[in-house]
Design an enzyme around this catalytic site. Structure first.
Site, PDB file in Angstrom:
ATOM      1  N   ASP A   1       0.919  -1.205   0.195  1.00  0.00           N
ATOM      2  CA  ASP A   1      -0.023   0.022  -0.047  1.00  0.00           C
ATOM      3  C   ASP A   1       0.834   1.282  -0.005  1.00  0.00           C
ATOM      4  OD1 ASP A   1       0.935  -0.032   2.674  1.00  0.00           O
ATOM      5  OD2 ASP A   1      -0.875   0.087   3.887  1.00  0.00           O
TER       6      ASP A   1
ATOM      7  N   ARG B   1      14.498  26.141   1.537  1.00  0.00           N
ATOM      8  CA  ARG B   1      14.293  27.666   1.188  1.00  0.00           C
ATOM      9  C   ARG B   1      13.084  28.181   1.696  1.00  0.00           C
ATOM     10  NH1 ARG B   1      15.191  25.881  -5.324  1.00  0.00           N
ATOM     11  NH2 ARG B   1      14.556  23.921  -4.254  1.00  0.00           N
ATOM     12  N   GLN B   2      12.226  27.194   2.395  1.00  0.00           N
ATOM     13  CA  GLN B   2      11.071  27.634   3.002  1.00  0.00           C
ATOM     14  C   GLN B   2      11.388  27.760   4.375  1.00  0.00           C
ATOM     15  OE1 GLN B   2       7.341  25.310   2.054  1.00  0.00           O
ATOM     16  NE2 GLN B   2       8.246  24.361   0.636  1.00  0.00           N
TER      17      GLN B   2
ATOM     18  N   LYS C   1      20.234  40.521  -9.352  1.00  0.00           N
ATOM     19  CA  LYS C   1      19.296  39.758 -10.090  1.00  0.00           C
ATOM     20  C   LYS C   1      18.067  40.523  -9.535  1.00  0.00           C
ATOM     21  CE  LYS C   1      18.137  35.782  -8.033  1.00  0.00           C
ATOM     22  NZ  LYS C   1      17.758  34.478  -7.381  1.00  0.00           N
TER      23      LYS C   1
ATOM     24  N   GLU D   1       3.241   2.150   2.315  1.00  0.00           N
ATOM     25  CA  GLU D   1       3.827   2.436   3.726  1.00  0.00           C
ATOM     26  C   GLU D   1       5.169   2.043   3.619  1.00  0.00           C
ATOM     27  OE1 GLU D   1       1.627   0.716   6.587  1.00  0.00           O
ATOM     28  OE2 GLU D   1      -0.084   1.925   6.244  1.00  0.00           O
TER      29      GLU D   1
ATOM     30  N   ASP E   1      23.961  36.540  -7.469  1.00  0.00           N
ATOM     31  CA  ASP E   1      22.859  37.234  -6.945  1.00  0.00           C
ATOM     32  C   ASP E   1      23.385  38.006  -5.676  1.00  0.00           C
ATOM     33  OD1 ASP E   1      22.306  35.338  -4.740  1.00  0.00           O
ATOM     34  OD2 ASP E   1      21.273  34.310  -6.310  1.00  0.00           O
TER      35      ASP E   1
END
Length: 316
Positions: free
Chosen positions: A37, A96-97, A194, A39, A171
């Protein structure tokens, strides 16, 4: 001294093998898979009671599969009574979050850090986080390594002279990284201005510093994802008259249109490390992969013996 055990998830088996080879160890045996399934399944095939355990698993694409496999491995070792569990995450996904840059969005890097610690990791060993302050998201000790010495040694071996080199930051956010490489490699410094025009598009129009004309341009970044920023910077440097352009990064994620962009860009060589596997379909003739296994192996040895990690980077 408690016995050292190094287990590998399925995200980067080759890197774990290289790490163990440097330490003159065999990778510890583990069975990983999925139930019908979907898992995750994990079983340690060696005793870890009272052992110092290191779990090597970058959370690279497929990010969620690799992350959850790491969590299952941590829980498995904790319930098998390992004395200390270190999550070795050469590439930390979701990095990046790391902030709320607009309303009603999560700080997922913090969420992932919380989950890894709650799963049972006693410490984390990682490399070139997208933002160094992510170390503070963890409620367990974090050892943060840098691949800069590996990348620098590659270019130093070419015997380039100071007056030939310009180190280019693609950048404004990478200026500190470029300055660090410049201290070791010499040469002048240039910065690409940038401007982000949308969530997926950026525009490069100006080079600050330099000069670039007639120089060997070295562009460094922590990761190459879709390659839009680095290729845009390379084109701008090419238009400014650079005679050679070489780009280098720690994490070659290379997703979406990255390979096509890199193939079409005016780039002489692309240097990545093996923090993330580089499958055959993502390899280009001008691409070189360097190994960070010796660096990770030395860090693991030092953690095992309760020695300093920062000593690895003195005068490098």
């Amino acid at each position: 001294m408690r016995e050292l055990k190094i287990f590998s998830g399925r995200a980067n088996l080759d890197l774990t093998t290289k790490i163990c080879k440097h330490l003159h160890l065999e990778p510890a045996k583990i069975t990983l898979g999925k139930f019908p399934d979907g898992e995750n399944y994990c079983k340690l095939d060696e005793d870890v009671r009272g052992r110092d355990v290191f779990l090597v698993q970058p959370t690279s694409p497929p990010v969620n599969d690799n992350l959850f496999e790491l969590l299952v491995m941590i829980d498995c070792c904790k319930r098998a009574s390992a004395e200390r569990i270190t999550a070795v995450i050469p590439y930390f996904g979701y990095a990046r979050q790391d902030r709320k840059d607009e309303g009603r969005v999560p700080i997922t890097a913090k969420l992932v850090a919380n989950v890894i610690a709650r799963a049972g990791a006693d410490r984390v060993l990682t490399m070139d986080l997208h933002a160094a302050q992510i170390q503070g998201f963890f409620d367990v000790p974090v050892d943060h390594l840098y691949a800069a010495p590996v990348l620098n040694d590659h270019f130093l071996a070419r015997g380039l002279k100071d007056e030939e080199i310009v180190v280019v930051s693609p950048d404004e956010g990478s200026i500190k990284r470029a300055v660090g490489h410049g201290k070791r490699l010499g040469g002048s410094l240039a910065i690409v201005d940038k401007r982000r025009t949308s969530a997926t598009e950026v525009r490069q129009s100006t080079i600050i510093g330099g000069p670039v004309e007639g120089k060997v341009a070295l562009l460094f970044d922590d990761m190459i994802s879709t390659a839009g920023s680095i290729c845009g910077a390379a084109r701008l440097v090419h238009q400014a008259g650079a005679k050679e352009i070489h780009i280098a990064c720690t994490h070659g994620i290379l997703c979406g249109p990255a390979i096509e962009r890199l193939r079409e860009a005016p780039i002489d060589s692309i240097i990545v490390t093996d923090s993330i596997p580089l499958p055959a379909e993502k390899q280009l003739p001008n691409m070189v992969q360097l190994s960070v296994a010796p660096l990770l192996a030395e860090a693991i040895k030092r953690i095992h013996h309760d020695q300093s990690i920062s000593e690895l980077f003195r005068e490098r």
